[in-house]
Structure formats: structure tokens, C-alpha cells
Design a protein around this motif. Structure first.
Motif, PDB file in Angstrom:
ATOM      1  N   TYR A  73       0.821  -1.213   0.000  1.00  0.00           N
ATOM      2  CA  TYR A  73       0.000   0.000   0.000  1.00  0.00           C
ATOM      3  C   TYR A  73       0.854   1.260   0.000  1.00  0.00           C
ATOM      4  N   TYR A  74       1.820   1.322   0.913  1.00  0.00           N
ATOM      5  CA  TYR A  74       2.589   2.552   1.056  1.00  0.00           C
ATOM      6  C   TYR A  74       3.623   2.756  -0.048  1.00  0.00           C
ATOM      7  N   THR A 127      -1.688   4.825  -4.366  1.00  0.00           N
ATOM      8  CA  THR A 127      -3.001   4.676  -3.719  1.00  0.00           C
ATOM      9  C   THR A 127      -2.991   5.248  -2.306  1.00  0.00           C
ATOM     10  N   SER A 128      -1.838   5.167  -1.639  1.00  0.00           N
ATOM     11  CA  SER A 128      -1.750   5.642  -0.255  1.00  0.00           C
ATOM     12  C   SER A 128      -1.539   7.141  -0.155  1.00  0.00           C
ATOM     13  N   ILE A 144      -3.994  -0.352   6.722  1.00  0.00           N
ATOM     14  CA  ILE A 144      -4.506  -1.369   5.809  1.00  0.00           C
ATOM     15  C   ILE A 144      -4.049  -2.781   6.144  1.00  0.00           C
TER      16      ILE A 144
END
Length: 297
Positions: A156-157, A161-162, A211
Motif C-alpha cells: 500500500y505505502y 493509492t496511499s 490497511i
């Protein structure tokens, strides 16, 4: 282990907190925007003197690392916010100069002797000391350690998107505190379902605050402990487990994870090791109907 730090024993494992810093005068209305002043006033009597400023109208939070020694390994759980980090979107942690490494030394921790670093998640105040700045380059602070953290957090990171409003406080963390240890080949990833690690540890999925957030269980000699990460930020959430912090990105999941972990801690009589409670930061959870009570040790 240095100074007057309390040492908690779980079977053959000893646990010590090394504080990076205390965060003072946190308004309840900021940390818990869903809680009204009247609701805070109702739970305020459940909080101890260490949880609050002397005026008892503002919260105190701790940022710290748990040091775990077993007969075979030296493990750090979460690494605070770090020095020299560029955090213009989060002035609280911007370009800090804190004596964290000196405090580790006082606790008997040589960075080169650390075997494992566990990150419950990859937010600004949990992974900052994964690296330090040497000659203009971010290098692993614990060069001989395996860094262990949830794969979902990395995925995610490392993605655009993050790059959203919820993660503004942690912008830059992946680039300076996570990617360098990945590029050094020092990382083991934990799958979303969690699971056992080093026999005595268990990564427990507690998604919601972030997440891929994981809490970490420890079992040794018939005793148990839970390093909870940010499932809770302060002890008032024992009385109000239905209240999320401002930093919980996935609200419904955060509520579910909090109930599950508190129930598990109460049923197993696990020593609960918090990430942000001040004082000893350790205690026991007991069930009280659909809510819970807290006792520091």
C-alpha cells in the motif's frame, strides 16, 4: 537493562519499554473527533494521572519501542519516529533530534546486536528508527537485523493509492524509513493472514487503523502478552471501544479489530503492551459487559 525501567517477564522472555518521546496536551476532540465533550467527561474518571495533563482536559501519549530478550534473540517492536526525517506535513515529527539511540544504549541495546525488528505497521511513529541518516544517506539503524512487517503495508505505502488525506501524517515514511531496509535485503514480509514467527510470536491481523496493521502475540512458559500496536491509542477506548481515533483509516475494520483483540486479551489474561499509553504502557484488560476495563502494572 538500564535505570529504573520496569522489566516484564513472560516465560523466558523479558520485556522493557524504551521511550522515544512523550506527546503532551493532545486535545480529546482532535484525537477522537467522533467523541463529544460530554462523552469525554463521562469516561475521563476512568483515566489515571499519567494518561492526562494535570488539568485533566488533555491527553498525554507516549512513543516508544518494546525491547524483547529471549534466550536466543534480541527483538525490537516498533521504532518510533526517528531523527532528521523530513515531515513537512507532520510538524510534530519534522527534523527531530532525540536521544533515542542513547536510551537504547542505557537499556543495554547495541544496534548491531539486534536480531529482529518488528513493525506492527508503517506509520510515521512506528517505523522511523528503521533507518538513520549517515553522510546524506538513509541506512538501516540495525544492520544485522531482519526487519519484519506486514506485506499489505509495503504494498500500500509503496503505491500512489496511499497518497491520500488519511496518510498525510506519514508522507515520506516509505521512502526514507522502509525502502532502504528493503533495498538492503533485510526484510521478511508477513502475509495478510498473519501467523507464527520464531515459534513464540504470532502476527495477529488487526486491519483498520491501517490497511495491514498487525498486533503481535508472545507466548512463553505458559504466559502470554500482546503487543497491540495502534488498535487503541489511549485507555479511554477500553470504556469506549466504539470510538476510533482520527488516524484510523478503515473505520469499520478498526472497530472490529479492537473488539476482537480486547476480547482475546481479556479471555487469555494476556499482558497488554500498548504503543501509546503513557506510564508503564503495560497492563491487563478485563471484560465489563460489551466494554472493558484497564489496569496498569
Amino acid at each position: 537493562m538500564g535505570g529504573s525501567r520496569p522489566v516484564f517477564q513472560i516465560g523466558d522472555a523479558s520485556l522493557v519499554k524504551v521511550e522515544e518521546q512523550l506527546l503532551h496536551a493532545i486535545p480529546p476532540s482532535f484525537l477522537y473527533p467522533g467523541m463529544t465533550p460530554k462523552e469525554f467527561a463521562a469516561v475521563q474518571p476512568t483515566l489515571t494521572a499519567s494518561d492526562l495533563e494535570p488539568s485533566r482536559d488533555a491527553l498525554v501519549l507516549s512513543v516508544h519501542t518494546w525491547v524483547v530478550r529471549t534466550p536466543r534473540h534480541l527483538i525490537l517492536i516498533d521504532t518510533g519516529s526517528g531523527n532528521d526525517k523530513e515531515r513537512p506535513t507532520n510538524p510534530l515529527f519534522h527534523r527531530q533530534n532525540l536521544p533515542y539511540l542513547e536510551r537504547l544504549d542505557q537499556a543495554g541495546v547495541d544496534p548491531e546486536a539486534v536480531d529482529f525488528v518488528f513493525n506492527t505497521h508503517l506509520h510515521v511513529d512506528h517505523s522511523g528508527w528503521n533507518t538513520r541518516l549517515i553522510n546524506g544517506k538513509w541506512i538501516p539503524t540495525f544492520p544485522n537485523a531482519r526487519y519484519v512487517f506486514p506485506k499489505a503495508e509495503r504494498d500500500y505505502y509503496s503505491s500512489p493509492t496511499s497518497h491520500n488525506e488519511a496518510n498525510r501524517p506519514s508522507l515520506g515514511v516509505y521512502e526514507d524509513s522502509v525502502l532502504p531496509v528493503i533495498e538492503a535485503g533485510l526484510v521478511d514480509f508477513i502475509a495478510p493472514e498473519g501467523g507464527k514467527y520464531l515459534d513464540i510470536f504470532e502476527f495477529i491481523p488487526t486491519r483498520g487503523h491501517s490497511i495491514g496493521h498487525m498486533s503481535i502475540g508472545l507466548t512463553s512458559g505458559g504466559e502470554t502478552a500482546i503487543f497491540a500496536g495502534d488498535v487503541l491509542h489511549t485507555a479511554l477506548q477500553l470504556a469506549r471501544p466504539d470510538v476510533n481515533s482520527v488516524f484510523c483509516e478503515f473505520a469499520a475494520d478498526a472497530l472490529d479489530s479492537r473488539q476482537r483483540l480486547l476480547k482475546r486479551a481479556a479471555e487469555t489474561r494476556a499482558l497488554y503492551l500498548s504503543s501509546h499509553f503513557p506510564g508503564s504502557s503495560a497492563g491487563f484488560v478485563a471484560a465489563d459487559g460489551d466494554r472493558f476495563t484497564w489496569r496498569y502494572v
